[in-house]
Scaffold this motif. Sequence first.
Motif, PDB file in Angstrom:
ATOM      1  N   ILE A 125      64.503  29.807  26.603  1.00  0.00           N
ATOM      2  CA  ILE A 125      62.787  30.603  26.438  1.00  0.00           C
ATOM      3  C   ILE A 125      61.986  29.635  27.141  1.00  0.00           C
ATOM      4  N   TYR A 126      60.940  30.233  28.097  1.00  0.00           N
ATOM      5  CA  TYR A 126      60.655  29.954  29.079  1.00  0.00           C
ATOM      6  C   TYR A 126      60.799  29.014  29.885  1.00  0.00           C
ATOM      7  N   GLN A 127      62.084  28.618  30.864  1.00  0.00           N
ATOM      8  CA  GLN A 127      62.022  28.038  32.180  1.00  0.00           C
ATOM      9  C   GLN A 127      61.628  28.707  32.769  1.00  0.00           C
ATOM     10  N   PHE A 128      60.879  26.656  33.985  1.00  0.00           N
ATOM     11  CA  PHE A 128      59.853  27.055  34.783  1.00  0.00           C
ATOM     12  C   PHE A 128      60.775  27.208  36.569  1.00  0.00           C
ATOM     13  N   PRO A 129      60.301  27.764  37.819  1.00  0.00           N
ATOM     14  CA  PRO A 129      61.632  28.050  38.312  1.00  0.00           C
ATOM     15  C   PRO A 129      61.561  26.774  39.325  1.00  0.00           C
ATOM     16  N   GLU A 130      62.400  26.677  39.652  1.00  0.00           N
ATOM     17  CA  GLU A 130      62.587  25.805  40.769  1.00  0.00           C
ATOM     18  C   GLU A 130      61.494  25.841  41.911  1.00  0.00           C
ATOM     19  N   CYS A 131      61.144  24.700  42.413  1.00  0.00           N
ATOM     20  CA  CYS A 131      60.220  24.634  43.281  1.00  0.00           C
ATOM     21  C   CYS A 131      60.754  24.626  45.134  1.00  0.00           C
ATOM     22  N   ASP A 132      60.557  25.268  46.266  1.00  0.00           N
ATOM     23  CA  ASP A 132      60.955  25.186  46.899  1.00  0.00           C
ATOM     24  C   ASP A 132      61.169  24.034  47.201  1.00  0.00           C
TER      25      ASP A 132
END
Lengths: 278, 278
Positions: B245-252
Amino acid sequence: MRDLPPISQPGDQHQKPDHQAPVHREAEGTGTAANSLSGTPTLPRDQDREYVGFATLPNQVHRKNGEERCLGCIFLSVGESGLGKSTLINSLFLTDLYKDRKVPNAQERIDQTVNTIKHTISIEEKGIKVRLTVIDTPGFGDAVNNTESWNPIEDYIDQQFEQYFRDESGLNRSNIQDNRVHCCLYFISPLGHGLRPLDVACMKALHNKVNIVPVVAKADSLTQAEVHRKKMKIREEIEQFGINIYQFPECDSDEDEDFKKQDQILKWRTRLTLTSCC
Amino acid sequence: MRDLPPISQPGDQHQKPDHQAPVHREAEGTGTAANSLSGTPTLPRDQDREYVGFATLPNQVHRKNGEERCLGCIFLSVGESGLGKSTLINSLFLTDLYKDRKVPNAQERIDQTVNTIKHTISIEEKGIKVRLTVIDTPGFGDAVNNTESWNPIEDYIDQQFEQYFRDESGLNRSNIQDNRVHCCLYFISPLGHGLRPLDVACMKALHNKVNIVPVVAKADSLTQAEVHRKKMKIREEIEQFGINIYQFPECDSDEDEDFKKQDQILKWRTRLTLTSCC
């Protein structure tokens, strides 16, 4: 279609069931019971929730048949998983029919085919014994392909007819056990816009073999207006597809006026399908 | 899987959307909009309902890409009929995407096969335009036999990839219209005991092609405890069947601490699947 005895008679309609009745134990299970059908024609809405127990049934059966006996009640419970079938049966008879129940996990549900499981329990109210049998149909409606998933249910009903026919054709006809199904509670999802194709196909397969009582499951998740719209829609579709749902039999012409009125109300209610609040 | 931009940034998290924003009209429809995702990490539960509009999105896109543009948002909405798909989309964007909607009757539903219908609307908030496209899949999960009923959906996604590939391989690459699906909202019935076999099969067919966000539909018909149990059960089954399922991308890594904290909370929430209260 087979006729069921009327639910209650006017003289008994305010009588509450005796929940403290002695518990009778049999091989398959035990419990006390209460029937939650209400049928008071003249009472206002908030007083319309008096319980009518099955303890009143033998009086009527006695009146009709001239003998007292242990009542048998065989329900067939059909519907997708999660619609509250077990909960309704447990609430209806104030019992716990599914003590050892195990909800299958996702992999088991994928591999599962429809089968029929028979639960029997002997319940007692005011000294009146009822042998309650509920036939469950786990797996119905849960598969990706539900084509002819009603076949095992249809086969079960046919087998009971065949068994009864064989017993009646035999030599010893005094102790025949009648396992024919009295009533099929068909649970309709509260989510869809009316009946689903599976509901139509299954009810059409069963309607000439058993008394179908359609139940809108978990109706307490809908508003009053939604329940009304849904009932109307389902009733329309049932008529459109020519599905014969259970209709209360005409009462005898020599019954009193109150009884006739109550009978009319019960008929009107079943025409709109029952709802389950679990 | 494709990455979506993060929903909001810390400086904008208390900003309410301007519902009085001028309405922008396009060929397919019109409306104003508000995004109802909340994401304030430090606020107590009752204050955690501040709205974060999509008007904050262009700042981030601007920051990343160095140019302002009209945002495009393409949703794929998959689930059985009656789960509140249209209602959720309308509530999410405060618009009426399905003005001319006609609910099919029982006979039409029986004859219906799964197809994809594209609805497009241009909505504006604080001068920011979003071109919202919702692809509906009427008929999904409604038939008696749902084998490969996800094929038309899969085909649609593949066609968009193919079209984009062809456009990128062509001579005129300056005005390519990207119709690839950003997000698939997969609606799970609140009635079943976890995922149904159809849910598993469909999500497994789509999970490598589109970002799937599972949504427990009509979760307001469940109690808090039931919602929690259901979320846990669904999460377990999603892991068990290896569905991505969709996982939020790692933030900078150069983002500030508040943003990182908010990012963590959003990730935790999506891990437990979203719920829809319609």
